[in-house]
Motif scaffolding. Structure first.
Motif, PDB file in Angstrom:
ATOM      1  N   LYS A   3      -9.770   8.275   2.178  1.00  0.00           N
ATOM      2  CA  LYS A   3      -8.531   8.664   2.839  1.00  0.00           C
ATOM      3  C   LYS A   3      -8.784   9.099   4.276  1.00  0.00           C
ATOM      4  N   ALA A   4      -9.830   9.906   4.457  1.00  0.00           N
ATOM      5  CA  ALA A   4     -10.118  10.414   5.795  1.00  0.00           C
ATOM      6  C   ALA A   4     -10.465   9.264   6.747  1.00  0.00           C
ATOM      7  N   THR A   5     -11.205   8.293   6.231  1.00  0.00           N
ATOM      8  CA  THR A   5     -11.601   7.164   7.067  1.00  0.00           C
ATOM      9  C   THR A   5     -10.381   6.370   7.499  1.00  0.00           C
ATOM     10  N   VAL A   6      -9.521   6.101   6.549  1.00  0.00           N
ATOM     11  CA  VAL A   6      -8.362   5.273   6.867  1.00  0.00           C
ATOM     12  C   VAL A   6      -7.411   6.050   7.770  1.00  0.00           C
ATOM     13  N   LEU A   7      -7.392   7.379   7.626  1.00  0.00           N
ATOM     14  CA  LEU A   7      -6.505   8.199   8.451  1.00  0.00           C
ATOM     15  C   LEU A   7      -6.766   7.927   9.931  1.00  0.00           C
ATOM     16  N   ALA A   8      -8.023   7.792  10.288  1.00  0.00           N
ATOM     17  CA  ALA A   8      -8.369   7.612  11.693  1.00  0.00           C
ATOM     18  C   ALA A   8      -7.856   6.279  12.246  1.00  0.00           C
ATOM     19  N   PHE A   9      -7.785   5.284  11.426  1.00  0.00           N
ATOM     20  CA  PHE A   9      -7.493   3.947  11.919  1.00  0.00           C
ATOM     21  C   PHE A   9      -6.197   3.354  11.377  1.00  0.00           C
ATOM     22  N   GLY A  10      -5.618   3.999  10.362  1.00  0.00           N
ATOM     23  CA  GLY A  10      -4.522   3.381   9.625  1.00  0.00           C
ATOM     24  C   GLY A  10      -3.323   2.997  10.471  1.00  0.00           C
ATOM     25  N   LEU A  11      -2.980   3.810  11.474  1.00  0.00           N
ATOM     26  CA  LEU A  11      -1.784   3.497  12.238  1.00  0.00           C
ATOM     27  C   LEU A  11      -1.997   2.252  13.098  1.00  0.00           C
ATOM     28  N   ILE A  12      -3.251   1.905  13.310  1.00  0.00           N
ATOM     29  CA  ILE A  12      -3.542   0.678  14.052  1.00  0.00           C
ATOM     30  C   ILE A  12      -3.604  -0.500  13.080  1.00  0.00           C
ATOM     31  N   LEU A  13      -4.161  -0.223  11.898  1.00  0.00           N
ATOM     32  CA  LEU A  13      -4.367  -1.298  10.925  1.00  0.00           C
ATOM     33  C   LEU A  13      -3.122  -1.569  10.094  1.00  0.00           C
ATOM     34  N   VAL A  14      -1.972  -1.696  10.754  1.00  0.00           N
ATOM     35  CA  VAL A  14      -0.731  -1.942  10.030  1.00  0.00           C
ATOM     36  C   VAL A  14      -0.852  -3.192   9.162  1.00  0.00           C
ATOM     37  N   ALA A  15      -1.560  -4.199   9.701  1.00  0.00           N
ATOM     38  CA  ALA A  15      -1.696  -5.456   8.978  1.00  0.00           C
ATOM     39  C   ALA A  15      -2.381  -5.235   7.627  1.00  0.00           C
ATOM     40  N   GLY A  16      -3.217  -4.226   7.548  1.00  0.00           N
ATOM     41  CA  GLY A  16      -3.927  -3.934   6.302  1.00  0.00           C
ATOM     42  C   GLY A  16      -3.006  -3.554   5.173  1.00  0.00           C
ATOM     43  N   PHE A  17      -1.793  -3.144   5.488  1.00  0.00           N
ATOM     44  CA  PHE A  17      -0.858  -2.745   4.447  1.00  0.00           C
ATOM     45  C   PHE A  17       0.076  -3.895   4.058  1.00  0.00           C
ATOM     46  N   ALA A  18      -0.008  -5.012   4.787  1.00  0.00           N
ATOM     47  CA  ALA A  18       0.915  -6.107   4.520  1.00  0.00           C
ATOM     48  C   ALA A  18       0.464  -6.915   3.312  1.00  0.00           C
ATOM     49  N   GLY A  19       1.354  -7.765   2.803  1.00  0.00           N
ATOM     50  CA  GLY A  19       1.004  -8.629   1.674  1.00  0.00           C
ATOM     51  C   GLY A  19       1.545  -8.098   0.372  1.00  0.00           C
ATOM     52  N   ALA A  20       1.300  -8.839  -0.711  1.00  0.00           N
ATOM     53  CA  ALA A  20       1.908  -8.557  -2.001  1.00  0.00           C
ATOM     54  C   ALA A  20       1.554  -7.166  -2.514  1.00  0.00           C
ATOM     55  N   GLN A  21       0.317  -6.737  -2.230  1.00  0.00           N
ATOM     56  CA  GLN A  21      -0.091  -5.433  -2.741  1.00  0.00           C
ATOM     57  C   GLN A  21       0.078  -4.355  -1.690  1.00  0.00           C
ATOM     58  N   GLY A  22       0.688  -4.657  -0.580  1.00  0.00           N
ATOM     59  CA  GLY A  22       0.893  -3.662   0.453  1.00  0.00           C
ATOM     60  C   GLY A  22       2.286  -3.064   0.379  1.00  0.00           C
ATOM     61  N   ILE A  23       2.652  -2.315   1.391  1.00  0.00           N
ATOM     62  CA  ILE A  23       3.941  -1.625   1.399  1.00  0.00           C
ATOM     63  C   ILE A  23       5.091  -2.614   1.634  1.00  0.00           C
ATOM     64  N   THR A  24       4.785  -3.733   2.315  1.00  0.00           N
ATOM     65  CA  THR A  24       5.835  -4.726   2.594  1.00  0.00           C
ATOM     66  C   THR A  24       6.443  -5.249   1.292  1.00  0.00           C
ATOM     67  N   GLY A  25       7.735  -5.136   1.161  1.00  0.00           N
ATOM     68  CA  GLY A  25       8.422  -5.603  -0.037  1.00  0.00           C
ATOM     69  C   GLY A  25       8.392  -4.614  -1.192  1.00  0.00           C
ATOM     70  N   SER A  26       7.688  -3.501  -1.034  1.00  0.00           N
ATOM     71  CA  SER A  26       7.627  -2.487  -2.098  1.00  0.00           C
ATOM     72  C   SER A  26       8.854  -1.583  -2.025  1.00  0.00           C
ATOM     73  N   ALA A  27       8.948  -0.673  -2.977  1.00  0.00           N
ATOM     74  CA  ALA A  27      10.079   0.266  -3.003  1.00  0.00           C
ATOM     75  C   ALA A  27      10.119   1.138  -1.755  1.00  0.00           C
ATOM     76  N   HIS A  28       9.005   1.235  -1.035  1.00  0.00           N
ATOM     77  CA  HIS A  28       8.962   2.051   0.184  1.00  0.00           C
ATOM     78  C   HIS A  28       9.069   1.228   1.464  1.00  0.00           C
ATOM     79  N   ASP A  29       9.453  -0.040   1.331  1.00  0.00           N
ATOM     80  CA  ASP A  29       9.724  -0.866   2.519  1.00  0.00           C
ATOM     81  C   ASP A  29      11.216  -0.776   2.807  1.00  0.00           C
ATOM     82  N   PHE A  30      11.569   0.058   3.762  1.00  0.00           N
ATOM     83  CA  PHE A  30      12.985   0.276   4.087  1.00  0.00           C
ATOM     84  C   PHE A  30      13.418  -0.557   5.288  1.00  0.00           C
ATOM     85  N   SER A  31      12.579  -1.517   5.696  1.00  0.00           N
ATOM     86  CA  SER A  31      12.871  -2.246   6.940  1.00  0.00           C
ATOM     87  C   SER A  31      14.162  -3.059   6.846  1.00  0.00           C
ATOM     88  N   GLY A  32      14.612  -3.362   5.613  1.00  0.00           N
ATOM     89  CA  GLY A  32      15.857  -4.108   5.462  1.00  0.00           C
ATOM     90  C   GLY A  32      17.096  -3.224   5.428  1.00  0.00           C
TER      91      GLY A  32
END
Ligand code: HEC
Ligand code: HEC
Ligand code: HEC
Ligand code: HEC
Length: 204
Positions: A3-32
């Motif tokens: 968690k600590a490691t990702v904290l440092a870089f996570g806001l840059i690594l948005v792409a890392g959260f994309a895809g079927a197992q990421g936040i995109t399209g999940s219950a927490h994707d409010f972009s729509g």
């Protein structure tokens, strides 16, 4: 560690959260949602001018000020906080139903609230204890039927998923639907089938 490691870089690594197992399209994707402004992260995090009283990293959502009823029972061994710790308050800032979903970035006039099964409310006495120290052992304040903290858990050990040694909402759920979550329902970090997730911690 993770968690600590990702904290440092996570806001840059948005792409890392994309895809079927990421936040995109999940219950927490409010972009729509019309109220989200089309972004995924902004209802919860910001890159600048975050809430300075730490709740969760670079927090951007209005924080609940509710008083919660915590879990209690005659057989509970570990120390439980009088009120939820910040990292769980972050979740409860939508899931207790007192703060509108669109109240982020300083906006406070929202009218859309969490409903149905996702509404946890402010009475946590009928929910799995949170903000409780994970304390295996036979001494005072310890539970002899808890697995050691270095036991296997999701993609690490139990210790990797505790917050200052405590069980919080994010110990069982991955808010970003990432990492080890895979296809588990309810954003759970482990499979609830056969109660695998429960048996990771409880030696039953
Ligand atoms: C629904 C609310 C919510 C949304 C949306 C959200 N987050 Fe988070 N995020 C949280 C909470 C709560 C925590 C603290 C709990 C935890 O660490 O799991 C957190 C923790 C983090 C962390 C630090 C811990 C870790 O997991 O690495 C990073 C980095 C992060 N979020 C980045 C993002 C990014 C980037 C986005 C958008 C793609 C995003 N988050 C969307 C709620 C959210
Ligand atoms: C910005 C508001 C917001 C925050 C912050 C937030 N959630 Fe949610 N969450 C929602 C909404 C809205 C839903 C969808 C509810 C629905 O579908 O009725 C949801 C759904 C869920 C679900 C159900 C997922 C599913 O697939 O059915 C879980 C589990 C969950 N949230 C846990 C959490 C946890 C744990 C945290 C903190 C780490 C958190 N949430 C933080 C708004 C939020
Ligand atoms: C010990 C593990 C654990 C903890 C801690 C935990 N949950 Fe859950 N949660 C679960 C499991 C397992 C489910 C799926 C079974 C169910 O719905 O009861 C679930 C379901 C949910 C759901 C989905 C309900 C639905 O049917 O859509 C939400 C929302 C949720 N949890 C939010 C939270 C929040 C917020 C917290 C912290 C206050 C939290 N959880 C703490 C294990 C946990
Ligand atoms: C991350 C570890 C973890 C997971 C996963 C977990 N628990 Fe727990 N659970 C705890 C801890 C720690 C306590 C507090 C034990 C104590 O100190 O007495 C607890 C307490 C409880 C209690 C209350 C015990 C009492 O004496 O009042 C019940 C019941 C329970 N858990 C059931 C479950 C179930 C069912 C699941 C799966 C859905 C689950 N737990 C998942 C760590 C966990």
């Amino acid at each position: 560690m993770k968690k600590a490691t990702v904290l440092a870089f996570g806001l840059i690594l948005v792409a890392g959260f994309a895809g079927a197992q990421g936040i995109t399209g999940s219950a927490h994707d409010f972009s729509g949602e019309t109220w989200s402004g089309g972004t995924i992260c902004l209802p919860c995090h910001t890159t600048h001018h975050g809430i300075t009283d730490f709740v969760a990293p670079l927090w951007n959502h209005e924080v609940t000020v509710a008083t919660f009823v915590m879990y209690s029972s005659p057989t509970l061994d570990g120390a439980i906080d009088a009120q939820p710790a910040d990292v769980s308050k972050a979740c409860l800032s939508c899931h207790d139903g007192t703060v509108a979903l669109e109240n982020f970035g300083g906006f406070t006039g929202g009218t859309t609230f969490v409903t149905g099964d996702a509404l946890i409310g402010t009475d946590l006495s009928n929910d799995h204890p949170i903000s409780i120290v994970y304390s295996p052992g036979t001494g005072a304040g310890q539970d002899s039927e808890l697995m050691p903290t270095n036991s296997t858990y999701a993609d690490g050990t139990i210790a990797d998923y505790l917050f200052t040694s405590k069980v919080e909402c994010a110990t069982c759920h991955d808010v970003h639907n990432g990492g080890a979550v895979g296809t588990n329902p309810s954003l759970l970090v482990e499979d609830p089938a056969g109660s695998v997730i429960c048996l990771r911690c409880h030696a039953k």
